[in-house]
Enzyme design. Structure first.
Site, PDB file in Angstrom:
ATOM      1  CD  GLN A  75      35.116  22.127  36.833  1.00  0.00           C
ATOM      2  OE1 GLN A  75      35.439  23.221  37.260  1.00  0.00           O
ATOM      3  NE2 GLN A  75      33.874  21.842  36.477  1.00  0.00           N
ATOM      4  CB  SER A  76      41.970  23.909  33.282  1.00  0.00           C
ATOM      5  OG  SER A  76      43.057  24.798  33.221  1.00  0.00           O
TER       6      SER A  76
END
Length: 336
Positions: A75-76
């Site tokens: 989820q960067s």
């Protein structure tokens, strides 16, 4: 500091606004809270990595790259924006996901993960938490070179000397805005993660003689490790500009709101996200700005800021990843 000598792509044609969070300030009983809205930067959904990518992508294009590769946690935000920058420049993009929490990667997840695929990421590679990420990036680059391609590596978070220029330029932008607004700020507060934003603000404000201390908030590592990491990068950047070094005493990092680990939710984070949404209509993300705001609220409650101080918070990321934390957040959201 002559930044004009460094090639730069421009992904945001305006200064991001500085807003007075009047309702939140009143609710917490002071200090006067202002927010620099870097969540409104250009590219795919905004966030602080856009400023770094302006310099990094310019170098990639100068080197004739055809593929951008980078890495980040599941989820960067950084990976989302790097893919967005690659799309903007007509390049391919591949990313390496580090599963810092075992079992956290889900190819069909929503949030930033969905945006990666919507933007057309060419490939997603997943490695275990604790992997040597620079080595993983180099291995992928070697594979692509063997295929006759020209990869350009963007380090995690865009955090190297070149990436720091994004927040040195931001310090210049803040300096101009504060003058235009007639606003005296006593402290600037930012997330301290991959560290280039923290370093850029330290170097930029010092180079401009702004005399405003920088309060960092760690979202992953305890102070001794995070502070030393900031110091190491700051030394490299000040050497480039021939500036006096940033002393270790100037590097201030609060590490009390990390929780169990990077990316692991905390009740303080949930409270902070809901409070800012309902008082100011601003959506924070669940990994960086949520924990950052939890720390600021905690420090205010502990009396670490004076009631009449003016503090400026850097909102470093947008809230796309909040959708992957729905199960944790919605019980509070739907009952209050």
């Amino acid at each position: 500091m002559n930044l004009a000598k460094y090639p730069r792509r421009r992904y945001t044609s305006y200064k991001t606004p500085i807003e007075h969070l009047e309702r939140l300030s009143k609710l917490l009983g002071g200090p006067n809270i202002y927010m620099k809205r870097d969540d409104l930067l250009g590219l795919a959904g905004g966030g602080n990595k856009t400023r770094k990518l302006e310099f990094l992508m310019a170098e990639a294009l100068e080197q004739g790259a055809d593929t951008i590769i980078t890495c980040g946690a599941v989820q960067s935000n950084h990976c989302r924006l790097t893919i967005g920058a690659a799309v903007k420049e007509g390049l391919k993009a591949q990313i390496i996901m580090e599963e810092r929490i075992e079992g956290s990667y889900d190819r069909n997840a929503t949030g930033n993960n969905f945006i990666y695929h919507l933007l057309g990421v060419e490939d997603v590679h997943v490695v275990p938490g604790g992997s040597d990420m620079p080595n993983e990036l180099e291995k992928l680059a070697e594979k692509l070179r063997a295929e006759g391609r020209k990869p350009y590596i963007v380090q995690g978070g865009g955090s190297n000397e070149l990436g720091c220029l994004g927040y040195i330029s931001c310090a210049q932008e803040i300096n101009e805005q504060l003058f235009e607004m007639g606003l005296n700020i006593d402290k600037i507060c930012c997330v301290s993660g991959s560290s280039s934003m923290h370093v850029g603000l330290l170097v930029g404000t010092k180079g401009l003689n702004m005399n405003i201390p920088i309060q960092g908030v760690s979202v992953g590592k305890k102070e001794p490790i995070q502070g030393d990491k900031v110091k190491e990068l700051a030394d490299k950047v000040t050497e480039i500009f021939g500036m006096p070094e940033i002393s270790r005493e100037e590097i201030v990092v609060d590490d009390n709101y990390i929780g169990e680990s990077y990316g692991a939710p905390t009740k303080e984070m949930v409270e902070a996200i809901q409070m800012v949404a309902r008082e100011e209509g601003i959506i924070l993300d669940a990994v960086y700005t949520g924990k950052f705001m939890a720390a600021i609220i905690g420090m205010i409650r502990e009396g670490k800021f004076k009631k009449d101080e003016n503090i400026l918070l850097l909102n470093s990321g947008s809230g796309y990843n909040i959708f992957s934390y729905e199960d944790i957040l919605k019980e509070e959201v739907y009952t209050k």
